[in-house]
Design an enzyme around this catalytic site. Structure first.
Site, PDB file in Angstrom:
ATOM      1  N   HIS A   1       0.867  -1.176   0.000  1.00 13.25           N
ATOM      2  CA  HIS A   1       0.000   0.000   0.000  1.00 13.25           C
ATOM      3  C   HIS A   1       0.906   1.229   0.000  1.00 13.25           C
ATOM      4  O   HIS A   1       1.724   1.402   0.907  1.00 13.25           O
ATOM      5  CB  HIS A   1      -0.922  -0.005   1.222  1.00 13.25           C
ATOM      6  CG  HIS A   1      -1.968  -1.069   1.176  1.00 13.25           C
ATOM      7  ND1 HIS A   1      -2.406  -1.748   2.282  1.00 13.25           N
ATOM      8  CD2 HIS A   1      -2.669  -1.572   0.121  1.00 13.25           C
ATOM      9  CE1 HIS A   1      -3.336  -2.619   1.927  1.00 13.25           C
ATOM     10  NE2 HIS A   1      -3.508  -2.540   0.620  1.00 13.25           N
ATOM     11  N   GLU A  60       1.601   3.327   3.137  1.00 18.10           N
ATOM     12  CA  GLU A  60       2.093   2.652   4.334  1.00 18.10           C
ATOM     13  C   GLU A  60       3.600   2.476   4.146  1.00 18.10           C
ATOM     14  O   GLU A  60       4.072   1.513   3.552  1.00 18.10           O
ATOM     15  CB  GLU A  60       1.358   1.332   4.527  1.00 18.10           C
ATOM     16  CG  GLU A  60      -0.133   1.549   4.760  1.00 18.10           C
ATOM     17  CD  GLU A  60      -0.952   0.266   4.792  1.00 18.10           C
ATOM     18  OE1 GLU A  60      -0.348  -0.825   4.844  1.00 18.10           O
ATOM     19  OE2 GLU A  60      -2.196   0.363   4.765  1.00 18.10           O
ATOM     20  N   HIS A 102       3.187  -3.787   6.376  1.00 23.49           N
ATOM     21  CA  HIS A 102       2.116  -2.815   6.233  1.00 23.49           C
ATOM     22  C   HIS A 102       2.149  -1.827   7.397  1.00 23.49           C
ATOM     23  O   HIS A 102       3.034  -1.869   8.252  1.00 23.49           O
ATOM     24  CB  HIS A 102       0.761  -3.532   6.190  1.00 23.49           C
ATOM     25  CG  HIS A 102       0.506  -4.277   4.920  1.00 23.49           C
ATOM     26  ND1 HIS A 102      -0.483  -3.933   4.030  1.00 23.49           N
ATOM     27  CD2 HIS A 102       1.125  -5.365   4.378  1.00 23.49           C
ATOM     28  CE1 HIS A 102      -0.478  -4.769   2.995  1.00 23.49           C
ATOM     29  NE2 HIS A 102       0.500  -5.654   3.194  1.00 23.49           N
ATOM     30  N   GLU A 119       1.893  -5.648  10.499  1.00 22.14           N
ATOM     31  CA  GLU A 119       1.409  -4.272  10.660  1.00 22.14           C
ATOM     32  C   GLU A 119       2.348  -3.615  11.671  1.00 22.14           C
ATOM     33  O   GLU A 119       2.444  -4.061  12.821  1.00 22.14           O
ATOM     34  CB  GLU A 119      -0.023  -4.267  11.178  1.00 22.14           C
ATOM     35  CG  GLU A 119      -1.022  -4.991  10.277  1.00 22.14           C
ATOM     36  CD  GLU A 119      -1.492  -4.134   9.120  1.00 22.14           C
ATOM     37  OE1 GLU A 119      -1.123  -2.942   9.085  1.00 22.14           O
ATOM     38  OE2 GLU A 119      -2.239  -4.646   8.260  1.00 22.14           O
TER      39      GLU A 119
END
Length: 453
Positions: free
Chosen positions: A86, A89, A216, A308
């Site tokens: 992404h 990110e 991410h 994440e």
């Protein structure tokens, strides 16, 4: 050794002569320069290659670390990190550049742990899978970047919702005792994916990757498959639908390796969320269709998790050093997890490697296959296992082996050719399904929008 001691001991091994790193945000040209700078500083253990181009023509570069760059050595596992899927990110992108500089510098310094890692592992690092989206996000900068600004590629597509949906095919296949690995792709899959997705699929089809993580932002947790639940009727953002793979305990261990080596991920409370041990099953968090980590597991031999890494998708430069120190040990420790389970050669009676041989572990309904040279790698937790190697035209061979907590057990298979029987005597075998037959039975359901991963 106690779990909490391992990250500390590993970190101490990395402290001596730690390299000076550039804690800056890198636009595309600067990213390319940084990669080639590392390659020039460590020319004998690195290689740069491109797996393709983005929609706007930017290269999707990969930096490889190996004692024989560009060559697959039998019984040496392949590992990959993918960042910036992404575009907005960005922490993963910068961490992977910092990791590249760190590995090079520590190798030059003679760091024993890093030297062993590079000599025993072929490491592939892709800092940015979505360079076009990053440029959109970077123009906004950390202060005014919107939640979705630059997330998608230049065609406006979320790349983590763009892989072929193999989960739906797998769930149906499981009901009819069909294949549990290397699920066939839809016939028209190339027309349904973006250039970046196509490049990654061709990439992971060309290398026998064993372990992987994609990086991410937007939360702090180690997420593991399956991302997509079997029942898509429940699409609420916080609906709990735990959907484990056949390798669930192994995936939990892999995720905990990262979370406990990270400075605060394992504490659980981050970004207003709580995840026990800092890990979560993807579908238990929320169901996601056509994601990259499930695709890796269902189409290749690769076990992938999603990391994440920050509440702030585009952290300011002054926070990058703190984030690097929080993730440095975890990034190294996770690569080391590729060295567990069993590995070996599958060969014929003349010691010729047999590619595509199927390695099955009793009690775990997910098989893997041998690579082009006949070598295989099967990640497993410590324990005793019954393992079978089979290949078309050969008699299957079954052995029992014990896996320890340290290095992988070496288990070779030498298969004998099958005795040729008359056609009338042959029995139908195998469960491999025709692509069209499998797909006709499945009606894919709509995916939920507005998620983070």
């Amino acid at each position: 050794m106690a779990r909490w001691l391992r990250p500390l001991v590993g970190a101490l091994l990395l402290l001596e002569g730690a390299a000076a790193l550039s804690f800056l945000h890198h636009r595309y040209e600067e990213l390319v320069q940084a990669l080639f700078r590392v390659q020039s500083q460590c020319p004998y253990v690195t290689r740069i290659y491109s797996i393709g181009r983005s929609v706007e023509g930017r290269h999707l570069y990969v930096l490889e670390f190996s004692d024989y760059p560009g060559i697959h050595e039998p019984l040496e596992p392949e590992f990959k990190y993918v960042g910036n899927m992404h575009g907005n990110e960005v922490l993963g992108r910068e961490l992977l550049l910092q990791l590249s500089e760190f590995l090079c510098e520590e190798y030059r310094r003679g760091n024993e742990r890093i030297t062993r890692l590079i000599h025993d592992t072929r490491i592939h690092i892709m800092p940015s899978m979505n360079p076009d989206g990053y440029e959109v996000a970077a123009k906004q900068g950390p202060d005014s970047n919107g939640y979705l600004t630059g997330r998608n590629n230049a065609n406006g597509v979320d790349l983590n919702r763009n892989f072929p949906d193999l989960n739906t095919l797998m769930y149906y296949s499981r009901e009819i005792s069909g294949p549990n690995h290397h699920i066939p792709l839809p016939d028209n899959w190339k027309s349904q994916v973006e250039p970046e997705t196509l490049a990654v699929i061709q990439w992971i089809s060309s290398y026998n990757f064993v372990l992987s993580a994609n990086l991410h932002g937007g939360a702090v947790v180690a997420n593991y498959p399956y991302d997509k639940s079997q029942d898509q009727r429940f699409r609420s953002h916080r609906r709990t639908v735990n959907t484990p793979t056949p390798d669930d305990k192994l995936f939990q261990k892999l995720a905990k390796t990262y979370s406990y080596a990270h400075s605060w991920m394992h504490r659980g409370w981050n970004c207003g969320d709580y995840f026990a041990d800092g890990i979560t099953n993807g579908a238990s968090w929320y169901s996601l269709s056509k994601g990259m980590q499930d695709f890796n597991y269902l189409y290749t031999n690769c076990f992938e998790i999603t990391l994440e890494l920050s509440c702030n998708k585009f952290p300011p430069e002054e926070d990058l050093e703190r984030q690097w120190m929080a993730n440095r040990e975890a990034l190294v420790a996770f690569i080391e997890e590729v060295h567990q389970g069993i590995k070996g050669m599958v060969s014929d009676e003349n010691n010729n490697g047999i590619p595509g041989a199927v390695i099955s572990v009793q009690g775990i309904s997910h098989d893997i296959t041998s690579g082009d040279m006949g070598d295989y790698f099967r990640l497993l937790l410590p324990g005793t296992y019954t393992v079978t190697a089979s290949a078309e035209g050969y008699q299957p061979l079954t052995v029992t082996t014990t896996v320890g907590p340290a290095a992988p057990s070496l288990v070779h298979f030498q298969l004998k050719q099958e005795v040729v029987r008359k056609p009338a005597e042959r029995k139908a075998s195998g469960t491999r399904m025709n692509n069209k037959a499998l797909q006709k039975k499945v009606v894919p359901r709509a995916t939920r929008r507005g998620t983070q991963r």
